[in-house]
Design an enzyme around this catalytic site. Structure first.
Site, PDB file in Angstrom:
ATOM      1  N   GLN C 222     -17.077 -18.554  35.306  1.00  0.00           N
ATOM      2  CA  GLN C 222     -17.730 -18.928  34.051  1.00  0.00           C
ATOM      3  C   GLN C 222     -17.964 -20.432  33.985  1.00  0.00           C
ATOM      4  OE1 GLN C 222     -14.702 -15.846  31.947  1.00  0.00           O
ATOM      5  NE2 GLN C 222     -15.905 -17.008  30.498  1.00  0.00           N
ATOM      6  N   ARG C 372     -11.586 -13.453  25.041  1.00  0.00           N
ATOM      7  CA  ARG C 372     -12.381 -13.817  23.855  1.00  0.00           C
ATOM      8  C   ARG C 372     -11.514 -14.398  22.743  1.00  0.00           C
ATOM      9  NH1 ARG C 372     -17.135  -9.160  23.730  1.00  0.00           N
ATOM     10  NH2 ARG C 372     -18.474 -10.531  22.474  1.00  0.00           N
ATOM     11  N   CYS C 373     -10.612 -15.309  23.112  1.00  0.00           N
ATOM     12  CA  CYS C 373      -9.647 -15.769  22.117  1.00  0.00           C
ATOM     13  C   CYS C 373      -9.993 -17.115  21.517  1.00  0.00           C
ATOM     14  CB  CYS C 373      -8.259 -15.843  22.731  1.00  0.00           C
ATOM     15  SG  CYS C 373      -8.073 -17.216  23.891  1.00  0.00           S
ATOM     16  N   GLU C 742     -17.067 -14.765  19.980  1.00  0.00           N
ATOM     17  CA  GLU C 742     -15.688 -14.277  19.883  1.00  0.00           C
ATOM     18  C   GLU C 742     -15.231 -13.993  18.462  1.00  0.00           C
ATOM     19  OE1 GLU C 742     -13.724 -16.636  23.598  1.00  0.00           O
ATOM     20  OE2 GLU C 742     -14.618 -17.787  21.963  1.00  0.00           O
TER      21      GLU C 742
END
Lengths: 299, 167, 788
Positions: C222, C372-373, C742
């Protein structure tokens, strides 16, 4: 993800298949749908020197009525069972069961015979077949023999099939009029094995009393469990709410599940009870519908 | 260990190769035939990223041996488009944003395609049930359901437009 | 938001169909495992069955005897190049391959290189490792007790398992506020380990060209530029030089934070390629992915909330024990070892707050940030939204009313939270009001009351979260020292078409479409004419990548700023072409025209052509710009979610009957894509709330290490998500947008837990830890005497 190497055979006849099994004995495994066996081989949790693929042998997939039985070929796909009008009409318990095995894609390949022969008490058909008092037909080098379902499941991953035998047919006695069946499965998500599941097949008498009961539990022990006491209790009784509750309680008591991520022992046992009650209610509804239909016919 | 010569019809074209017994169908498609549209997402037959049609039925090709496909027909995602024209299931996914990372998409397309073959008007519940062997992490499934419904409508509209034979 | 561009131009606000889809729907995506290079070999990894053990010996003879096995790499091999250890993104260290001991089950122990992946798998089976098991530490509390076995014996001066202590807020003032409080509630809240489980696992093809000394790594990453720099710093001593390293992040099958860290497999593949001079492919299988890759969460929190009897919150205190596994390999910005946890005051106007986090080493895989935090915002929001409901229960107050009473009000923005964040904009009451109206909150409460009379269990749960995304301003944000700006480089061709490259990297978020729409909005060039590229470090401008919902706030902003630089130059060219002065020109719909004489105009396409053929004398040719955007602040998307559940009294199963998500991410580029992100995020909020968990027994054996037991929801478990929006633009972002990817994963879990607890509140239940399994609920029902 990658299995160890093995030899592959695709016999065109049952005789060839049996000869190969006789030749390679414990170093051979039968490949039917492959949806239990291949995952094992891919994780190298099991291994074999020879895979005998019975997928090319004609005449092993069928669903028919003959004599007083329904006969299902050992290699009949779960998806066929799920879609069969005959099964839905005569053996709704089996239609229920087929519909909750794994997921729809797996069911396009998985076979009834494979589901039984694997000897996994977590599979769904074993309990259903117990409840239906089915018979398994095994074909070996010396011909066929019929194994009553109560003698079929011997231990964890062990059935009464000899190393040289293939499960070629399942025979289910034609349910009498006023019969109904249901399978209730609790799973954490679609595709999971049962946290608990109950298979029920019920026949009612002319006065609405239970004249025959088959109750069996999935994933409640090293082999599928027949809730024999619950069955005996119900026979002769009117299926009142209290009777259902007591039969379910007895079924729960017959369960001896092991604890795992799906639940501790107490929870699983209680779920066997709750699901037996739900399966009983649905089976009775279906039997009663059959009763009404039968009565309408008589008039 | 002996190798096996297999002939598999893929997208209607016969493909031939010599393979190990243990070669998984998904690896045959991806590595031997170079059809990398079919993906691998797990090792326990759960995710469905590897879904292809085998003799017209959607199956998980990671749990089929290549040798089992000998003499049979396979359709992969690459075979959905005909003569440069997208199949309605592909267009449905595009129109309804039924994909994000695209990795589960080939499997979803094949399963959706197979569903529409046997159920021309699936309900939301039927679609969810049909794709319950295909995992997606990105979309939350809402738009995948819409995509299949879009495709069903397009297929049915297309059928209605087909010229009838003269009475 | 009113559309300012036509459907043909397709700027902001249009639900443009995605430009990337044509390849994916044809099965022509280009993922790492699709890559096949001449001479390529395969790498597979031998992994430890033990959570903590000395390595006595590694026997490789049997493996090497298998035809097709080319090499077996061990820690000893890498130690020769000092590559057996590597830095983590939090400046800790972790092993690439062990020399002395293994520290978690499934840790990489050796690597087999073979001519194909089947032989590599056989090779792995044939490697024999002799272990001497050591005492295992899995409980982080026990890890911090005096006398606990010290795990990081590689650190000379380390005598315990404590990694860091971090705190924010005024401890003393908060203590006083609690002492004076009329009402106090306290709850222990544990969020167990989970795993992103993107459908594509991690992997790479490392290709070292011996002749040119050049390394190309195709990689599931990413953050390709950060990886390149890290490789250059870590392996510089073996001759890898940054200008000769190319990281290519092709199509990525889902990231969610799990494809940010540098995993040992990548480094081993690079080392193998350098040594063998061949391309080396490593693709992990699913079990490796779940068992060894970066996990998420594992926060043991104790949350306390103080309030007045009328419901006014006065103080918040949260103490956390963070289980990081055997190395702190979380991918936080370096000044924030506990991420952005100090957002935990949430949407409420809290005057006092104090929070502290202590992190411990245990015998588990390293990591912490993923799924996704938004850098620990899932944990923070779970804590504040849960303790808020606990307070509501304590006060016998409706949870919606309690929230309304305590919300930061619209006129308080920009709002400086007591823990130091300046929230850019928000309208929390509007979002909650819309959610309540849309779902019919009052009717649902009536229904609940009726059902309760009949013994039926129905619950309604609310979560009103504030998110914090877009890392981040250079004064506070860096990863390993690299500031967290991001970039856009836009070049217009003579025929008015565009190539735009970015330092971020989409893994499904649709940047090829959304970034094109930003260009379309700013320049009036149809989005269909804008070619977007990301992921190749040879061509893309430097950036920190896509995670923590940062792309729109950083690269998206850079895109707009770069486009505006282009417009400035375009104006000069237009003035020249129109023989007017710049002051007399106006811009609209992709053209400059003379004020009062609209027929005297030049389109951006005409201007682009002129930039190469007829530009003002003395001006450079071309029409392009680069921007490296340093965000002045983070952005603060928010929302209110309402969840309705029904509980099966026989089995304890929780069914989500309805879930409504009202989100506010400011101005929206592509509503269809935003909704897609919300749907996916909600599913990844529901999954940990009800289904997913990775756990360890006392010997460090993992449970949940395959899809058999790590329960990713299917379409059958997932409800039909309902979404709605409010729009409160960000005042500092070039086009008023905030991140959103997110939000749903942050906001959903507490909404679901709040709903289940609400269903059981009348029985005295205050809290249930996730995942809320049927068995957990059933145990409560049984205890309370209401099980079927």
């Amino acid at each position: 993800m990658i299995p160890a190497a093995f030899d592959y055979h695709a016999p065109g006849t049952l005789e060839e298949a049996l000869a190969l099994l006789a030749e390679h004995r414990d170093d051979a495994k039968v490949l039917s749908g492959g949806q239990s066996l291949l995952p094992l081989l891919k994780l190298r949790l099991g291994s074999t020197g020879h895979l005998i693929d019975i997928g090319r042998i004609p005449g092993l997939e069928y669903i028919t009525e003959e004599g007083g039985s329904l006969k299902i070929g050992g290699r009949t796909r779960e998806a066929e069972l799920e879609r069969s009008e005959l099964i839905r009409a005569k053996l709704p318990l089996l239609a229920d069961t087929a519909a909750v095995i794994a997921d729809p894609l797996v069911r396009n390949l998985a076979t009834v015979g494979g589901n039984l022969a694997h000897g996994d008490p977590a599979n769904d058909h074993p309990a259903a077949m117990l409840a239906l008092r089915a018979e398994v037909v095994a074909t070996g080098p010396r011909g066929t023999r019929t194994i009553p379902i109560d003698e079929f499941f011997v231990g964890l991953f062990t059935t009464a099939l000899d190393a040289g035998e293939i499960l070629t047919e399942i025979r289910i006695p034609q349910p009498p009029p006023l019969s109904g069946g249901a399978y209730e499965k609790l799973e954490r998500k679609v595709g999971d094995f049962a946290t608990a599941a109950a298979a029920v097949q019920i026949t009612l008498g002319a006065n609405g009393e239970v004249v025959a009961a088959g109750i069996a539990l999935t994933n409640a022990g090293p082999t599928p469990v027949r809730a024999a006491e619950a069955e005996r209790y119900l026979v002769g009784k009117q299926p009142s709410a209290e009777a259902i509750a007591e039969a379910a309680r007895l079924a729960g008591a017959a369960a001896s599940p092991s604890a795992d991520r799906r639940g501790k022992v107490e929870y699983k046992r209680e779920m066997s009870r709750v699901l037996t009650a739900r399966a009983l209610r649905r089976a009775l509804q279906r039997a009663t519908r059959a009763t009404r239909a039968a009565r309408a016919k008589e008039q | 260990m002996a190798k096996h010569r297999i002939r598999v019809k893929v997208q209607g074209t016969e493909r031939e190769a010599e393979v190990e017994s243990r070669l998984l169908l998904v690896h045959f498609l991806r590595e031997v035939l170079g059809l990398t549209g079919t993906h691998i997402g797990c090792d326990t037959t759960h995710c469905g990223a590897c879904t292809v049609l085998l003799d017209g039925q959607p199956v998980k090709s990671c749990t089929v041996l290549a040798v089992q496909a000998d003499g049979r027909e396979v359709l992969t995602v690459e075979g959905l488009e005909r003569d440069g024209k997208l199949h309605p299931i592909q267009d449905g996914f595009w129109q309804e944003h039924g994909l994000q990372c695209g990795f589960c998409t080939p499997g979803m397309l094949i399963t959706g395609y197979a569903l529409l073959q046997r159920n021309a008007n699936p309900s939301e519940a039927e679609i969810r049930q049909a794709i319950s062997g295909n995992l997606c992490r990105c979309t939350g499934y809402v738009n995948i359901v819409k995509a299949v419904q879009h495709a069903a409508a397009a297929v049915n509209a297309g059928k209605q437009q087909r010229p009838t034979t003269a009475a | 938001m009113a559309l300012k561009t036509t459907a043909e131009v397709c700027g902001m606000g249009h639900s443009m169909k995605r430009k990337e889809d044509p390849r994916f729907i044809r099965g022509q995506g280009h993922y790492v495992d699709d890559i096949k290079l001449p001479g390529m070999v395969h790498l597979d990894i031998v992994r430890s069955p033990y959570a903590h053990a000395k390595i006595k010996a590694i026997h490789t003879e049997k493996a090497l005897a298998i035809p097709g096995v080319l090499a077996v790499i061990t820690g000893e091999t890498l130690a020769q190049f000092n590559l057996h250890w590597m830095p983590t993104l939090m400046s800790d260290t972790q092993m690439v391959l062990p020399v002395e001991k293994v520290m978690y089950q499934a840790q990489e122990v050796a690597a087999v290189i073979a001519t194909d992946r089947y032989i590599a798998a056989d090779g792995v089976e044939a490697v024999e490792v002799e272990y001497e098991p050591l005492p295992v530490v899995v409980d982080p509390r026990k890890a911090l007790e005096p006398g606990a076995p010290v795990l990081r014996t590689d650190k000379k001066d380390k005598h315990d398992n404590h990694i860091f202590h971090w705190e924010a807020g005024d401890r003393a003032a908060t203590e006083r506020a609690f002492a004076e409080a009329e009402v106090k509630v306290k709850e222990d809240i544990y969020i167990p380990r989970i795993h992103v489980a993107s459908i594509e696992t991690c992997g790479c093809v490392a290709d070292f060209d011996r002749a040119m000394g050049h390394l190309t790594v195709y990689m599931t990453t990413q953050a390709p530029h950060a990886i390149r720099t890290v490789f250059a710093l870590v392996a510089g001593h073996v001759g890898l030089s940054e200008e000769k390293i190319r990281i290519v992040s092709p199509d990525i099958g889902g990231g969610f934070g799990g494809k940010v860290p540098v995993y040992p497999g990548y480094v081993i593949a690079v080392a193998a390629s350098v040594v063998l001079g061949k391309p080396v492919k490593w693709i992990e299988d699913r079990m490796e992915n779940l068992q060894a890759d970066s996990f998420a969460r594992d926060y043991h929190m104790t949350a306390e909330l103080a309030a007045k009897r009328d419901g006014t919150m006065t103080a918040l205190r949260i103490k956390t024990l963070a289980d990081h596994g055997y190395a702190d390999a979380a991918a936080n910005p370096s000044k924030f070892p506990a991420g952005l946890f100090s957002i935990c005051t949430g949407s409420y106007d809290l005057k006092h707050a104090f929070t502290e986090v202590d992190a411990a080493y245990t015998n588990k895989p390293p990591g912490g940030i993923a799924y996704r935090c938004s850098f620990r915002v899932t944990e923070a929001v779970h804590a504040i939204e849960r303790i808020t409901d606990v307070l509501a229960q304590e006060l016998a107050m409706d949870p919606a009313a309690l929230r309304m009473k305590n919300f930061i009000q619209p006129d308080q923005f920009p709002y400086k939270s007591v823990l130091g964040w300046e929230y850019d904009s928000g309208n929390y009451p509007a979002a909650l009001a819309l959610a309540m109206k849309t779902i019919g909150y009052d009717e649902l409460r009536r229904e609940q009351a009726e059902k309760r009379q009949r013994g039926e269990l129905m619950g309604i749960g609310i979560s009103s979260f504030t998110e914090i995304v877009g890392a981040g301003p250079s004064k506070d944000f860096d990863i390993l020292g690299i500031k967290m700006f991001d970039s856009a480089e836009i070049r217009i061709h003579p025929t008015g078409k565009v190539i735009a490259r970015f330092g971020t990297k989409s893994q499904g978020q649709g940047h090829e479409t959304t970034y094109a729409q930003i260009v379309a909005e700013e320049l009036g060039i149809p989005a269909a004419h804008v070619q977007v590229e990301e992921g190749d470090t040879d061509t893309a401008p430097y950036g920190l990548g896509t995670y923590a919902s940062r792309s729109t706030p950083t690269s998206g902003a850079a895109c707009a700023v770069a486009a505006r630089k282009i417009r400035e130059k375009a104006k000069k060219i237009a003035a020249y072409l129109l023989e007017a002065s710049e002051e007399d020109l106006e811009w609209e719909n992709g053209k400059f025209f003379v004020k009062g004489a609209p027929q005297k105009a030049k389109t951006i396409q005409e201007i682009a052509f002129a930039a190469y053929t007829n530009h003002p004398p003395g001006m450079e040719a071309g029409l392009e710009a680069v921007d490296y955007y340093d965000p002045p602040n983070l952005t603060f998307p928010f929302g209110s979610y309402i969840c309705v559940v029904d509980i099966d009294r026989g089995t304890g199963a929780v069914k989500i009957r309805r879930f409504l998500a009202v989100d506010d991410c400011g101005n929206i580029i592509n509503p269809m894509i935003v909704d897609g992100q919300i749907h996916g995020g909600l599913s990844m909020g529901m999954a940990p709330a009800l289904l997913e968990e990775i756990s360890y027994d006392e010997n460090g054996n993992i449970s949940g290490g395959s899809f058999m037991d790590y329960l990713v929801p299917t379409a059958m478990e997932t409800p039909s998500w309902e979404t709605a929006k409010t729009v409160t633009p960000s005042p500092h972002h070039p086009f008023g947008a905030k991140g959103v990817g997110e939000s749903a994963t942050v906001g959903a879990p507490p909404a679901i837990v709040n709903a289940v607890v609400d269903a059981l509140a009348h029985l005295g239940v205050r809290h249930i830890d996730i995942p809320i399994t049927p068995e957990k609920v059933w145990n409560i029902l049984k205890e309370k005497g209401v099980a079927e």
